[in-house]
Design a protein around this motif. Sequence first.
Motif, PDB file in Angstrom:
ATOM      1  N   THR A  16       0.606  -0.743  -0.175  1.00 43.86           N
ATOM      2  CA  THR A  16      -0.331   0.178   0.356  1.00 43.86           C
ATOM      3  C   THR A  16       0.503   1.185  -0.410  1.00 43.86           C
ATOM      4  OG1 THR A  16       0.551   0.131   2.213  1.00 43.86           O
ATOM      5  CG2 THR A  16      -1.276  -1.184   1.569  1.00 43.86           C
ATOM      6  N   HIS A  18      -0.268   3.774  -2.817  1.00 49.53           N
ATOM      7  CA  HIS A  18      -1.011   4.675  -3.438  1.00 49.53           C
ATOM      8  C   HIS A  18      -2.354   5.437  -3.169  1.00 49.53           C
ATOM      9  CE1 HIS A  18       1.555   3.979  -7.461  1.00 49.53           C
ATOM     10  NE2 HIS A  18       1.963   2.612  -7.113  1.00 49.53           N
ATOM     11  N   ARG A  19      -2.666   6.444  -3.329  1.00 46.36           N
ATOM     12  CA  ARG A  19      -3.307   6.914  -3.138  1.00 46.36           C
ATOM     13  C   ARG A  19      -4.827   7.235  -4.338  1.00 46.36           C
ATOM     14  NH1 ARG A  19      -0.001  12.598  -1.655  1.00 46.36           N
ATOM     15  NH2 ARG A  19       1.181  11.770   0.311  1.00 46.36           N
ATOM     16  N   ASP A  20      -4.836   6.196  -5.241  1.00 50.05           N
ATOM     17  CA  ASP A  20      -6.127   6.014  -6.163  1.00 50.05           C
ATOM     18  C   ASP A  20      -5.578   4.682  -6.465  1.00 50.05           C
ATOM     19  OD1 ASP A  20      -8.692   6.239  -7.930  1.00 50.05           O
ATOM     20  OD2 ASP A  20      -7.393   9.087  -7.825  1.00 50.05           O
ATOM     21  N   CYS A  21      -6.307   4.606  -7.353  1.00 50.38           N
ATOM     22  CA  CYS A  21      -5.782   3.135  -8.418  1.00 50.38           C
ATOM     23  C   CYS A  21      -4.594   2.446  -9.086  1.00 50.38           C
ATOM     24  CB  CYS A  21      -7.149   3.039  -9.349  1.00 50.38           C
ATOM     25  SG  CYS A  21      -9.191   3.609  -8.831  1.00 50.38           S
ATOM     26  N   VAL A  22      -4.442   2.412  -9.214  1.00 50.46           N
ATOM     27  CA  VAL A  22      -2.732   1.448  -9.343  1.00 50.46           C
ATOM     28  C   VAL A  22      -3.272   0.410 -10.710  1.00 50.46           C
ATOM     29  CG1 VAL A  22      -0.950   0.141  -8.927  1.00 50.46           C
ATOM     30  CG2 VAL A  22      -2.575   1.037  -7.594  1.00 50.46           C
ATOM     31  N   ASP A  40      -3.480   8.556  -9.088  1.00 60.75           N
ATOM     32  CA  ASP A  40      -2.026   9.447  -7.999  1.00 60.75           C
ATOM     33  C   ASP A  40      -1.246   9.890  -8.804  1.00 60.75           C
ATOM     34  OD1 ASP A  40      -0.479   6.884  -8.117  1.00 60.75           O
ATOM     35  OD2 ASP A  40      -1.394   6.888  -5.840  1.00 60.75           O
ATOM     36  N   ASP A 298      -8.247  -1.448  -8.637  1.00 62.01           N
ATOM     37  CA  ASP A 298      -8.438  -0.228  -8.411  1.00 62.01           C
ATOM     38  C   ASP A 298      -8.332  -0.146  -6.605  1.00 62.01           C
ATOM     39  OD1 ASP A 298      -9.185   0.230 -10.813  1.00 62.01           O
ATOM     40  OD2 ASP A 298     -11.107   0.365 -10.626  1.00 62.01           O
ATOM     41  N   ARG A 300      -6.136   0.234  -4.526  1.00 62.50           N
ATOM     42  CA  ARG A 300      -4.969   1.189  -4.536  1.00 62.50           C
ATOM     43  C   ARG A 300      -3.704   0.359  -4.285  1.00 62.50           C
ATOM     44  NH1 ARG A 300      -7.738   6.610  -1.103  1.00 62.50           N
ATOM     45  NH2 ARG A 300      -9.609   6.779  -2.706  1.00 62.50           N
ATOM     46  N   SER A 301      -4.626  -1.121  -4.014  1.00 62.99           N
ATOM     47  CA  SER A 301      -3.144  -1.638  -3.104  1.00 62.99           C
ATOM     48  C   SER A 301      -2.113  -2.343  -4.346  1.00 62.99           C
ATOM     49  CB  SER A 301      -3.288  -2.661  -2.337  1.00 62.99           C
ATOM     50  OG  SER A 301      -4.927  -3.583  -2.920  1.00 62.99           O
TER      51      SER A 301
END
Length: 314
Positions: A16, A18-22, A40, A298, A300-301
């Motif tokens: 973890t 990221h602050r948005d979808c990866v 992000d 999506d 974020r992980s």
Amino acid sequence: MPSLFRLQVQKLAALTGHRDCVYTLAGDPDKAAFYSAGADGMVAVWDIDKPERDGELVAKVENSVYALQYLPTRNLLLIGHNYQGIQAIDLAEKKLVFATPLPPVAIFDLAYSEARQRLYVALGDGTLAVLRAADFKVEKLLRLSDKSLRCLALHEERNELAVGGSDTLVRILDADSLALKHTLEGATNSVFTAAYSPDGRYLLTAGRDAHLRVWEVESQYAEYQYIVAHMFTINHIAFSPDGTYFATCSMDKSIKLWDAETFRLLRVIDRARHAGHGTSVNKLFWSGRQNRLVSCSDDRSLAVWELLVAPPAL
């Protein structure tokens, strides 16, 4: 591998930060480092051998990133910066070394030819951009469709580039001249992913219709097999480095593992069985180190999976 042997899956870590979808992953199967990026604008590096470690920020860009490409021979990371163009980061110096503006649209995929010293870029306006590897200057812009080009796959030995798009077609181009050699029909919706098998025998394509299609390369890309593979959109196909298996991931939140010779489903990785992702799984990276598979979502992980071939129970 005999059919009695079972492919077992163990989740090693959830990554973890990221602050948005990866949306995308990249790396060299032989190296420990791999890279992620997403909505992000953050580009991060992680260690496949030490998944318990936090990631480190490599770059931060203004817009979302759908496509990354790692060039091991030059230790460069190429970033498809949506609406801006291609940016090249020197990972040793940790600095931007090239920046090439492109038409202000989404960049959906990148494919790099070491032999041809070219970077191919799939753009959201239906244009294929070709950049010189020496300085990443634009060599050619070729409009192929009125709809988005979504995926690229390169067959170096045959000098062929597969281009899948939102017009449901897969175009096979000569990788040098960009002349059209074949047009593959069959998909009923956007083609989001394409991958040649490591032995070069097959091209696999999939997308919004959730069906996996296998094309036999030597037979002028005749359709070899057709599989209803997922419930919803298939976002990505990735082969294991040794060519034994391949994996698909989907908007249905699952990852599926397949036998690359028989195309038989071997294992489903999802939230219920393996504490998988809670939303769409967008991209896969298959490392050759300890046969580990990385997925991003999506939610974020990222997740790191260890794959083991277990003997049959006695």
